[in-house]
Motif scaffolding. Structure first.
Motif, PDB file in Angstrom:
ATOM      1  N   ASP A   1      13.010  10.200  10.332  1.00 28.73           N
ATOM      2  CA  ASP A   1      12.219  11.166   9.561  1.00 28.73           C
ATOM      3  C   ASP A   1      13.052  12.430   9.420  1.00 28.73           C
ATOM      4  OD1 ASP A   1      10.427  12.876   8.387  1.00 28.73           O
ATOM      5  OD2 ASP A   1       8.826  12.546   9.829  1.00 28.73           O
ATOM      6  N   GLY A   2      13.582  12.669   8.227  1.00 31.63           N
ATOM      7  CA  GLY A   2      14.433  13.817   7.978  1.00 31.63           C
ATOM      8  C   GLY A   2      13.688  15.075   7.580  1.00 31.63           C
ATOM      9  N   GLN A   3      12.347  15.002   7.501  1.00 33.14           N
ATOM     10  CA  GLN A   3      11.580  16.152   7.022  1.00 33.14           C
ATOM     11  C   GLN A   3      11.417  17.210   8.099  1.00 33.14           C
ATOM     12  OE1 GLN A   3      10.361  16.969   3.837  1.00 33.14           O
ATOM     13  NE2 GLN A   3      10.306  18.879   4.971  1.00 33.14           N
ATOM     14  N   GLY A   4      12.072  18.344   7.906  1.00 38.75           N
ATOM     15  CA  GLY A   4      11.890  19.494   8.770  1.00 38.75           C
ATOM     16  C   GLY A   4      10.903  20.462   8.150  1.00 38.75           C
ATOM     17  N   PHE A   5      10.889  21.673   8.677  1.00 40.64           N
ATOM     18  CA  PHE A   5       9.986  22.705   8.167  1.00 40.64           C
ATOM     19  C   PHE A   5      10.751  24.007   7.999  1.00 40.64           C
ATOM     20  CE2 PHE A   5       7.366  19.647  10.355  1.00 40.64           C
ATOM     21  CZ  PHE A   5       6.364  19.424   9.431  1.00 40.64           C
ATOM     22  N   PHE A   6      10.344  24.778   7.021  1.00 42.49           N
ATOM     23  CA  PHE A   6      10.901  26.099   6.739  1.00 42.49           C
ATOM     24  C   PHE A   6      12.375  25.995   6.345  1.00 42.49           C
ATOM     25  CE2 PHE A   6       7.603  26.580  10.057  1.00 42.49           C
ATOM     26  CZ  PHE A   6       6.616  27.114   9.243  1.00 42.49           C
TER      27      PHE A   6
ATOM     28  N   GLY B   1       2.376  30.216   1.645  1.00 39.83           N
ATOM     29  CA  GLY B   1       2.219  29.494   0.377  1.00 39.83           C
ATOM     30  C   GLY B   1       3.071  28.251   0.228  1.00 39.83           C
ATOM     31  N   GLY B   2       3.552  27.711   1.339  1.00 42.29           N
ATOM     32  CA  GLY B   2       4.381  26.508   1.282  1.00 42.29           C
ATOM     33  C   GLY B   2       3.559  25.249   1.092  1.00 42.29           C
ATOM     34  N   VAL B   3       4.154  24.261   0.407  1.00 39.60           N
ATOM     35  CA  VAL B   3       3.520  22.962   0.207  1.00 39.60           C
ATOM     36  C   VAL B   3       4.556  21.880   0.508  1.00 39.60           C
ATOM     37  CG1 VAL B   3       2.419  21.403  -1.440  1.00 39.60           C
ATOM     38  CG2 VAL B   3       1.930  23.852  -1.541  1.00 39.60           C
ATOM     39  N   LEU B   4       4.155  20.939   1.328  1.00 37.85           N
ATOM     40  CA  LEU B   4       4.995  19.791   1.662  1.00 37.85           C
ATOM     41  C   LEU B   4       4.306  18.546   1.104  1.00 37.85           C
ATOM     42  CD1 LEU B   4       7.291  18.350   3.197  1.00 37.85           C
ATOM     43  CD2 LEU B   4       5.807  18.386   5.207  1.00 37.85           C
ATOM     44  N   THR B   5       5.023  17.774   0.303  1.00 33.10           N
ATOM     45  CA  THR B   5       4.497  16.554  -0.290  1.00 33.10           C
ATOM     46  C   THR B   5       5.214  15.362   0.321  1.00 33.10           C
ATOM     47  OG1 THR B   5       4.146  17.728  -2.357  1.00 33.10           O
ATOM     48  CG2 THR B   5       4.113  15.346  -2.459  1.00 33.10           C
ATOM     49  N   LYS B   6       4.452  14.334   0.707  1.00 34.95           N
ATOM     50  CA  LYS B   6       5.025  13.094   1.256  1.00 34.95           C
ATOM     51  C   LYS B   6       4.440  11.908   0.507  1.00 34.95           C
ATOM     52  CE  LYS B   6       5.880  14.401   6.057  1.00 34.95           C
ATOM     53  NZ  LYS B   6       5.673  13.992   7.456  1.00 34.95           N
ATOM     54  N   LEU B   7       5.307  10.944   0.229  1.00 34.39           N
ATOM     55  CA  LEU B   7       4.880   9.694  -0.403  1.00 34.39           C
ATOM     56  C   LEU B   7       5.544   8.554   0.357  1.00 34.39           C
ATOM     57  CD1 LEU B   7       3.442   8.136  -2.654  1.00 34.39           C
ATOM     58  CD2 LEU B   7       5.460   8.514  -4.088  1.00 34.39           C
ATOM     59  N   ASN B   8       4.738   7.676   0.964  1.00 32.68           N
ATOM     60  CA  ASN B   8       5.239   6.545   1.742  1.00 32.68           C
ATOM     61  C   ASN B   8       4.710   5.241   1.161  1.00 32.68           C
ATOM     62  OD1 ASN B   8       6.729   7.701   4.092  1.00 32.68           O
ATOM     63  ND2 ASN B   8       4.798   8.801   4.324  1.00 32.68           N
TER      64      ASN B   8
ATOM     65  N   SER C   1       0.841  -1.200   0.000  1.00 31.73           N
ATOM     66  CA  SER C   1       0.000   0.000   0.000  1.00 31.73           C
ATOM     67  C   SER C   1       0.877   1.252   0.000  1.00 31.73           C
ATOM     68  CB  SER C   1      -0.939  -0.004   1.204  1.00 31.73           C
ATOM     69  OG  SER C   1      -0.214   0.036   2.399  1.00 31.73           O
ATOM     70  N   TYR C   2       0.263   2.397  -0.227  1.00 34.42           N
ATOM     71  CA  TYR C   2       0.987   3.662  -0.236  1.00 34.42           C
ATOM     72  C   TYR C   2       0.122   4.751   0.370  1.00 34.42           C
ATOM     73  CZ  TYR C   2      -1.879   4.905  -4.255  1.00 34.42           C
ATOM     74  OH  TYR C   2      -2.940   5.183  -5.075  1.00 34.42           O
ATOM     75  N   ASP C   3       0.767   5.837   0.740  1.00 34.34           N
ATOM     76  CA  ASP C   3       0.091   6.979   1.343  1.00 34.34           C
ATOM     77  C   ASP C   3       0.669   8.242   0.720  1.00 34.34           C
ATOM     78  OD1 ASP C   3      -1.547   8.411   3.218  1.00 34.34           O
ATOM     79  OD2 ASP C   3       0.234   8.750   4.433  1.00 34.34           O
ATOM     80  N   LEU C   4      -0.162   9.093   0.187  1.00 35.76           N
ATOM     81  CA  LEU C   4       0.256  10.352  -0.428  1.00 35.76           C
ATOM     82  C   LEU C   4      -0.355  11.485   0.378  1.00 35.76           C
ATOM     83  CD1 LEU C   4       1.628  11.864  -2.772  1.00 35.76           C
ATOM     84  CD2 LEU C   4      -0.500  11.598  -4.056  1.00 35.76           C
ATOM     85  N   GLN C   5       0.501  12.416   0.831  1.00 35.59           N
ATOM     86  CA  GLN C   5       0.040  13.532   1.647  1.00 35.59           C
ATOM     87  C   GLN C   5       0.511  14.853   1.043  1.00 35.59           C
ATOM     88  OE1 GLN C   5       1.501  13.130   5.656  1.00 35.59           O
ATOM     89  NE2 GLN C   5       0.840  11.007   5.807  1.00 35.59           N
ATOM     90  N   PHE C   6      -0.337  15.861   1.162  1.00 31.51           N
ATOM     91  CA  PHE C   6       0.025  17.223   0.800  1.00 31.51           C
ATOM     92  C   PHE C   6      -0.285  18.090   2.006  1.00 31.51           C
ATOM     93  CE2 PHE C   6      -1.183  15.181  -3.155  1.00 31.51           C
ATOM     94  CZ  PHE C   6      -0.105  15.485  -3.970  1.00 31.51           C
ATOM     95  N   ARG C   7       0.665  18.916   2.385  1.00 27.64           N
ATOM     96  CA  ARG C   7       0.475  19.812   3.520  1.00 27.64           C
ATOM     97  C   ARG C   7       0.694  21.232   3.041  1.00 27.64           C
ATOM     98  NH1 ARG C   7       3.244  18.896   9.320  1.00 27.64           N
ATOM     99  NH2 ARG C   7       2.187  20.573  10.408  1.00 27.64           N
ATOM    100  N   ILE C   8      -0.302  22.071   3.219  1.00 26.44           N
ATOM    101  CA  ILE C   8      -0.214  23.476   2.833  1.00 26.44           C
ATOM    102  C   ILE C   8       0.013  24.259   4.122  1.00 26.44           C
ATOM    103  CG2 ILE C   8      -1.443  25.417   1.799  1.00 26.44           C
ATOM    104  CD1 ILE C   8      -3.056  23.274   0.213  1.00 26.44           C
ATOM    105  N   PHE C   9       1.042  25.110   4.145  1.00 28.98           N
ATOM    106  CA  PHE C   9       1.364  25.847   5.362  1.00 28.98           C
ATOM    107  C   PHE C   9       1.637  27.306   5.035  1.00 28.98           C
ATOM    108  CE2 PHE C   9       5.154  23.744   3.803  1.00 28.98           C
ATOM    109  CZ  PHE C   9       6.139  24.724   3.855  1.00 28.98           C
TER     110      PHE C   9
END
Length: 183
Positions: free
Chosen positions: A75-80, A16-23, A5-13
């Motif tokens: 999890d290496g995903q930080g913010f900003f 106007g920032g967008v964070l995309t994740k695919l697991n 299975s997979y999971d696709l996420q979009f985070r709007i912050f």
């Protein structure tokens, strides 16, 4: 995630920032993914492209009636993302160990963990999170306290998850709502 299975996420912050994740569920206990932050993607400012980040999670123990489930990961995903420093202003979890269990009554889950996200100057920090399903298959409340042990960098976060369908949900989050720091 289950095998295959997979999971696709979009985070709007903010700004106007967008964070995309695919697991991906590689094996039943192993998930691997990648994420990518694009600051100012929405709007008229120049887009700042962050370096992609890796996620790996291994479910060591699924838990039982008496014992919590345990997972380790990275999890290496930080913010900003700061392109001048080629690093994130708010660091990701880094290497972590987490234990989680349903407590007190059905639908109330508690997760407690430790992580290390700085490797030049290693420091173990903690986090604790809870979630409660308010309306089955419709609405969940979430609360998290992270960076425990990092003084002024400790954050309180909260949010709601609204399930539109079984496989599509929208989260409304407030990050770092206990600080007066505008940055």
């Amino acid at each position: 995630l289950d095998y295959g299975s997979y999971d696709l996420q979009f985070r709007i912050f903010s700004d106007g920032g967008v964070l995309t994740k695919l697991n991906f569920g590689i094996f039943k206990p192993l998930n691997i993914g990648v994420s990518w932050e694009l600051a100012s993607l929405i709007g008229v400012d120049d887009v700042t492209v962050a370096i992609p980040a890796l996620q790996v999670k291994l479910n060591l123990y699924s838990g039982s009636e008496k014992l919590p489930g345990v997972a380790i990961g990275y999890d290496g995903q930080g913010f900003f993302y700061d392109p001048d420093k080629t690093d994130f202003i708010q660091k990701g979890k880094g290497v972590y160990v987490v234990a989680g269990k349903e407590i007190l009554f059905p639908s109330l889950n508690l997760n407690i963990g430790i992580n290390m996200n700085e490797f030049k100057e290693p420091r173990i920090i903690g986090f604790v999170g809870a979630s409660y399903i308010l309306i089955e298959e419709t609405l969940m409340f979430m609360m998290e306290y992270d960076n425990i042990g990092k003084g002024a960098y400790t954050r309180a976060n909260a949010g709601l998850r609204l399930w539109i369908t079984e496989n599509f949900d929208i989260d409304f989050m407030l990050r770092n709502f206990t600080t007066t720091d505008k940055d």
